[in-house]
Design an enzyme around this catalytic site. Structure first.
Site, PDB file in Angstrom:
ATOM      1  NE  ARG A 298      -4.004  -2.309   1.378  1.00  0.00           N
ATOM      2  CZ  ARG A 298      -5.105  -2.754   1.951  1.00  0.00           C
ATOM      3  NH1 ARG A 298      -5.402  -2.381   3.176  1.00  0.00           N
ATOM      4  NH2 ARG A 298      -5.906  -3.588   1.309  1.00  0.00           N
ATOM      5  CE1 TYR A 435      -2.035   0.210  -8.242  1.00  0.00           C
ATOM      6  CE2 TYR A 435      -2.151  -1.094 -10.231  1.00  0.00           C
ATOM      7  CZ  TYR A 435      -1.516  -0.143  -9.470  1.00  0.00           C
ATOM      8  OH  TYR A 435      -0.368   0.438  -9.928  1.00  0.00           O
ATOM      9  CD  GLU A 436      -1.885  -4.029  -2.536  1.00  0.00           C
ATOM     10  OE1 GLU A 436      -1.601  -4.586  -3.615  1.00  0.00           O
ATOM     11  OE2 GLU A 436      -1.989  -4.655  -1.468  1.00  0.00           O
ATOM     12  N   GLY A 437      -6.682  -2.607  -2.945  1.00  0.00           N
ATOM     13  CA  GLY A 437      -7.745  -2.144  -2.054  1.00  0.00           C
ATOM     14  C   GLY A 437      -8.195  -0.764  -2.481  1.00  0.00           C
ATOM     15  CD  GLN A 442      -6.182   1.134   1.236  1.00  0.00           C
ATOM     16  OE1 GLN A 442      -5.570   1.166   2.299  1.00  0.00           O
ATOM     17  NE2 GLN A 442      -6.183   0.069   0.457  1.00  0.00           N
TER      18      GLN A 442
END
Lengths: 578, 578
Positions: A298, A435-437, A442
């Protein structure tokens, strides 16, 4: 056409003048990262980026990017050459464990170097970023034998790594995944499809080491029944060299809005006999392992936002200094003399500086959390890093999107023409907010999981900001006072949030809350920067711009943060249809 | 894949329930636009859009759009067929003068119809929008003979029109243009290059009538030396039919971020003998003539923002109702149950409704300004329209950009995949914030030219909003009070602005001021909508969402609006380089 020069002065300011490097460079187990060494590293990275990565960024995008031809993924022209030079220079190994060939430098330094690759060529730089994830997973959870087999080549960059989480019905809800893993002696047979696999296939490296989440036959439902496997493209024999092709392949590439040079693969595992995979750690603990690398991942994605913001800013500033269009009231002919162009450029710069400071600070916190000799320091840093991680990921990518869009706007009509390059930055960076959550996830993480401590970590951060603002009052009253007050407003909103036992009420204002939090944090770093200078120094003047123009945004955001969930559910889905 | 259904209920609400249609349908010189007739028109337009325009929107984008092949511009598959059906149905002539074959309907109705084309296929719909500009110019400034020659075919849509302003060194600064026009008997010979010419060439129509700005040999410098010419692709003989090819051609197409189906041409005039052009009106008054069509053009571009916002909203809402991803706290499985997805969707909807209301209101004002039998009404409407035009152009396109980006975000990873279509909306709409005067230029117009009256027009608008809010207080206190206060805050900022004699101080906060102005206006229309309903009606609930979550944004914006210019010039261009 579009040049790039790493912002070495800004980087050094954070690392040296603001003391970030000092906070990490004598941590146990790290090579000594002296200021001179780090400066030399950054200069060399800048040289490589300018020579090898910048020239192929636009051309790869223009040519349509990576292609799947007869079952083989072809990366764009120049990709392989740049990768070879990158590995040759030892750049892949910067922050990794010296026991397996890494250079053992702080993450802080690794992050500064990574920013340069990402600014120069985001699509290309994704390949080493994914390898980094594989290295971290194996380093933390692999068996000694697995580490010996896989880590040296991944750390050198001779092999690449990938992350395989997403399936068509399992995106943000990873627990819904269906990929299967059946034990077969000392290994497992993996079968299923994965989507959105970044660099899922290519020929830049001799092997690709896939990290794959899958379910064993009797695994519990949801996230508690997911296991993690090493599934290499080529099986590795006793000699450590890639041998037989494993039963996996890329069956298609996605046509995306941006990062065209990065192949986004649909991967199929086990179409024939089942793909051979090796369990990492224990069964059903895959998600837990994944979380250990998510902090860095992240951080790395937040950094992409910073990197593209920097790139977009440089291009817009250079354009605005050269482009003549009418005469301003002040008599300037270049458009940089127009007040609104100034406003846009200074917004871009002030946001980028704030985002970089937050990002580098988080990197330093991760170093301290991992290595400080005193447990109390490690705990403090870990709590702070946990709180800041979703803020860095979400806000810095939002800033990347906003700044790249401002970059298009500064160019006027030329910004809409692809040849200019400004539009590519906007297209490329858009994915980072997803992406990546997603950034929404978040924000839920920030107001949910990260406030399960009753807000203690958040309050500690706010105390730190207010203490600093009070100390700064004598020298920079006009900066310190509005920041102190904004922090107080944020504290009230935080108190309201942590009192809400109904998590939906927190989630309903999570994104605006996160943005307001970042606004205040950004002010903190601008004030810190200003403290190193007299009132009329450039960083103090930029801080004044930030406090005057950008900080007040927190008022509207906090109103949303405290709005509760009722208004969101008042309209039924049917009523949302005209 | 991506469907579209015109928001007829919302449109009818504005036209009928809020009384917009009544305010224009008995103006002198207009056909009687009864509610039944207008409803039937909108339904038919929806049918044509769904049948002919929606299906070719994504396919044209995917195939790369318009192409230049051997000197001929080829429009995408289906473009010609859709255009023929459009002309066949008489759709091109809706708001134009019946003396030349138009239907004489109010602009208000024309704008509602136009929204449907733009939502369905923005790239395609640009062609009739440009023709509209040519019709307006000729209608206002052409000689009787010119009108007879050109208007009937342009109004029917058998011929298309274009606008030729921009040159490589003359974008926002139109006065810098260099294209030459030399008198040669009853016509002029035009020579020069124009860029960014939308639909500069194609074969959908038998002729293309270019409106070209150029300078005669002894013209004064700057905007006072520009003349306007009719330069047809094919010269028209005494029989009125297109004959000999004129000396002009498209020499290349721009590769753009979006609206790929719309050919954006570099046009070269007079490479051989000079292109034959006919002067409109008098020499050196070209810019003055251009301004007469700019109100409608800016309204039309603002409408594009509304149209794409609507389209993006529909797609995101439908996706969110179908997509399953985890279970929400409320037990829903579709992602529309997640609070942050709700927040995004309601933001999209509330912004779109506000933007549409402002846009349609402006259209009605233009009708009244042009045709009301009482001069005092015409003057009132003209002042209000002049004030609202930059707000509509800039804010509605900003909203289009923001809403389309939220649409991408709602789709998560799928939003980044072009196949989904969400990304195309974001790419397409981005140009609307740039062309027809960048949004920065609109904001300068608002705080500069449009406040040369000392702010009278703005104060009149604010009075109207506050009067209405006071009247609405009994029924909707929770909506009326924050709106009244926000208007008061806006009034204070307006007072500050008009006091600044240094225009740079106004320009320095122009964009945030314009946005804050629109925020308040949006609240006004949400309150008006709510007044038609009980407290728990859907429009009242949406208004509550707007007042709670979106209206408070004005606080941060007004802080910027009043910041003055000093902070923008404190940093030198050199200091803006790291």
């Amino acid at each position: 056409m579009s040049s790039y020069d790493a912002p070495l002065r800004d980087m050094r300011f954070l690392l040296h003048d603001l003391g970030l490097l000092n906070s990490v460079n004598d941590l146990p187990g790290m090579g000594d990262a002296s200021a001179e060494l780090v400066d030399a590293i950054l200069e060399e990275a800048n040289r490589l980026a300018r020579e090898k990565l910048v020239p192929i960024n636009r051309s790869a995008d223009h040519a349509g990017g990576a292609k799947l031809e007869n079952g083989v993924v072809r990366t764009p022209d120049g990709w392989q050459e740049a990768y070879d030079a990158f590995v040759e220079g030892g750049w892949n190994s910067v922050p990794f464990d010296p026991d397996y060939g890494g250079q053992g430098l702080p993450w802080l330094v690794g992050i500064a170097v990574q920013e340069i690759w990402q600014s120069a060529n985001l699509a290309w730089a994704l390949c080493p970023l994914l390898t980094q994830g594989a290295v971290e997973l194996l380093g933390a959870h692999g068996s000694p034998e697995q580490k010996t087999t896989w880590l040296p080549k991944l750390i050198s960059g001779e092999w690449a790594g990938t992350m395989n989480l997403t399936e068509p019905g399992a995106g943000s809800d990873v627990g819904a995944l269906k990929c299967r893993a059946e034990r077969a002696g000392d290994h497992y047979l993996i079968r299923g499809q994965k989507i959105f696999i970044t660099y899922g296939d290519h020929e830049m490296t001799d092997n690709i080491v896939h990290m794959v989440l899958a379910r064993t036959p009797d695994a519990p439902a949801g996230t508690r029944g997911i296991s993690l496997f090493i599934v290499p493209k080529f099986l590795v024999g006793a000699d450590g060299a890639p041998g037989k092709r494993n039963d996996l392949r890329c069956i298609s590439l996605e046509e995306k809005l941006g990062i065209h040079g990065s192949p986004t693969c649909v991967m199929s595992y086990g179409d024939s006999d089942g793909a051979i995979g090796y369990l990492i750690g224990e069964e059903n603990r895959g998600m837990e392992y994944m979380f250990t690398m998510m902090n860095n991942a992240r951080l790395g994605v937040g950094l992409q936002g910073v990197a593209i913001a920097e790139r977009a800013y440089q291009q817009a500033r250079d354009y605005a200094r050269e482009r003549v269009q009418g005469t301003t009231l002040g008599g300037s002919t270049a458009i940089i003399g127009h007040p609104d162009v100034r406003r846009m450029l200074l917004t871009m710069r002030a946001e980028t500086e704030a985002a970089r400071a937050i990002t580098y600070d988080l990197a330093a916190m991760l170093d301290i959390a991992a290595r400080h000799k005193e447990e109390s320091w490690r705990n403090y840093a870990a709590r702070r890093a946990a709180l800041m991680t979703p803020v860095v990921k979400a806000w810095c990518t939002d800033i990347g999107v906003e700044v790249a869009s401002l970059g298009v706007q500064v160019h006027g009509g030329m910004g809409y023409i692809e040849e200019t390059g400004a539009a590519q930055f906007a297209r490329d960076v858009r994915v980072t907010a997803i992406y990546e959550g997603t950034n929404g996830i978040q924000a839920m993480d920030l107001v949910g999981r990260k406030m399960m401590d009753g807000g203690d970590a958040a309050y500690a951060m706010l105390d730190e900001i207010q203490d600093h603002a009070e100390a700064a009052r004598t020298k920079h009253r006009r900066l310190a006072e509005p920041l102190w007050q904004a922090t107080e407003n944020l504290r009230e909103a935080t108190e309201w949030l942590v009192q809400q036992e109904d998590l939906n009420k927190r989630f309903a204002g999570a994104v605006p809350y996160l943005t307001a939090f970042a606004r205040v944090l950004g002010g903190h770093y601008h004030l810190k920067a200003a403290m190193e200078e007299p009132e009329e120094g450039p960083r103090a003047k930029l801080a004044r711009f930030y406090m005057t123009r950008l900080l007040p945004e927190h008022l509207g955001l906090l109103a949303q943060a405290k709005a509760g969930a009722a208004d969101l559910y008042a309209l039924s889905p049917e009523e949302m249809t005209a």
